[in-house]
Design a protein around this motif. Structure first.
Motif, PDB file in Angstrom:
ATOM      1  N   ASN A 163       0.721   4.335  -2.794  1.00 41.18           N
ATOM      2  CA  ASN A 163       0.469   5.798  -2.233  1.00 41.18           C
ATOM      3  C   ASN A 163       1.425   6.733  -2.772  1.00 41.18           C
ATOM      4  O   ASN A 163       1.183   8.098  -2.504  1.00 41.18           O
ATOM      5  CB  ASN A 163       0.104   5.781  -0.833  1.00 41.18           C
ATOM      6  CG  ASN A 163      -1.113   5.194  -0.624  1.00 41.18           C
ATOM      7  OD1 ASN A 163      -2.115   5.106  -1.367  1.00 41.18           O
ATOM      8  ND2 ASN A 163      -1.313   4.400   0.742  1.00 41.18           N
TER       9      ASN A 163
ATOM     10  N   ASP B 200       0.884  -1.287  -0.202  1.00 39.23           N
ATOM     11  CA  ASP B 200       0.021  -0.166  -0.070  1.00 39.23           C
ATOM     12  C   ASP B 200       0.853   1.356   0.134  1.00 39.23           C
ATOM     13  O   ASP B 200       0.449   2.265  -0.849  1.00 39.23           O
ATOM     14  CB  ASP B 200      -1.000  -0.086   1.136  1.00 39.23           C
ATOM     15  CG  ASP B 200      -2.075  -1.123   1.026  1.00 39.23           C
ATOM     16  OD1 ASP B 200      -2.289  -1.632  -0.123  1.00 39.23           O
ATOM     17  OD2 ASP B 200      -2.456  -1.462   2.095  1.00 39.23           O
TER      18      ASP B 200
ATOM     19  N   GLN C  32       3.154   9.549  -4.870  1.00 34.42           N
ATOM     20  CA  GLN C  32       2.573  10.486  -5.880  1.00 34.42           C
ATOM     21  C   GLN C  32       3.691  10.921  -6.731  1.00 34.42           C
ATOM     22  O   GLN C  32       3.254  11.525  -7.714  1.00 34.42           O
ATOM     23  CB  GLN C  32       1.833  11.641  -5.045  1.00 34.42           C
ATOM     24  CG  GLN C  32       0.430  11.189  -4.410  1.00 34.42           C
ATOM     25  CD  GLN C  32      -0.404  10.256  -5.226  1.00 34.42           C
ATOM     26  OE1 GLN C  32      -0.808  10.911  -6.140  1.00 34.42           O
ATOM     27  NE2 GLN C  32      -1.074   9.331  -4.780  1.00 34.42           N
TER      28      GLN C  32
END
Length: 219
Positions: free
Chosen positions: A141, A137, A143
């Protein structure tokens, strides 16, 4: 032969789909400028301080690639200008690259380093660690990081069959993880092959080769 002649000879032997990174570590700016004036625009360095000093002195249309092992506390010095970071081998390092990229409001392209050699001295993720990283995860995440490919170094040996096996193994891993494509995972680059084995690497599917001594001479 001169640096320019070496460079042109190597470039003429490369397929159109293969990118040449001129490995310029420890070489003076004058040598890099000879390669630059012969048309080379992509240079690879293995120490961030040395790369930063050269970036400051040289033309700004150069793509700088960090090809050495990266320490997390040094990432901040190259984020303003680095084009591609080759040797990313941990989630911890990716986290710091993303943090600095957010700070500079830019995206950083990275290659994940895969351990394919039989030597313990080489860095890199094994296949299980790669899978865990890409499926985590935390990675999903990020970016401001784009994983654009994989890289690996074969065992330092004269055994061509062994080198070929290792390159083919990395190509198999690359093919396996090319899909799916996501915002931060777009595998298009397979970086393997150096001065002594780049032709074999290309035969095995490499799209980026890192060549130093065959261009600049031995260190």
């Amino acid at each position: 032969m001169s640096i320019a002649q070496n460079l042109l000879e190597i470039k003429s032997s490369l397929p159109d789909n293969v990118t040449l990174v001129a490995v310029s570590k420890t070489k003076p700016v004058a040598d890099l400028m000879e390669a630059y004036n012969a048309g080379q625009r992509i240079f690879g360095e293995n120490k961030i301080q040395e790369m930063t000093e050269k970036w400051q002195q040289m033309p700004k249309d150069i793509e700088w690639h960090m090809i050495g092992h990266v320490q997390s506390n040094k990432v901040k010095y190259m984020v303003p200008y680095v084009k591609l970071i080759h040797g990313v081998d941990s989630l911890k390092l990716l986290k710091e690259i993303n943090r600095q990229a957010v700070r500079w409001r830019k995206n950083i392209h990275c290659l994940l380093q895969i351990h394919i050699a039989e030597e313990e001295t080489k860095f890199g993720l094994d296949e299980k660690e790669l899978e865990e990283l890409l499926n985590s995860d935390e990675f999903k995440n990020f970016q401001n990081i784009i994983i654009v490919g994989l890289m690996g170094m074969a065992t330092f040996t004269d055994n061509q069959d062994q080198i070929k096996r290792e390159f083919e193994h990395l190509k198999t891993i690359f093919d396996k993880y090319q899909q799916p494509t996501t915002n931060n995972r777009q595998l298009t680059t397979l970086s393997m092959g150096m001065s002594g084995d780049y032709q074999l690497a290309i035969d095995c599917g490499s799209t980026m080769v890192r060549i130093g001594s065959s261009i600049f001479g031995n260190r």
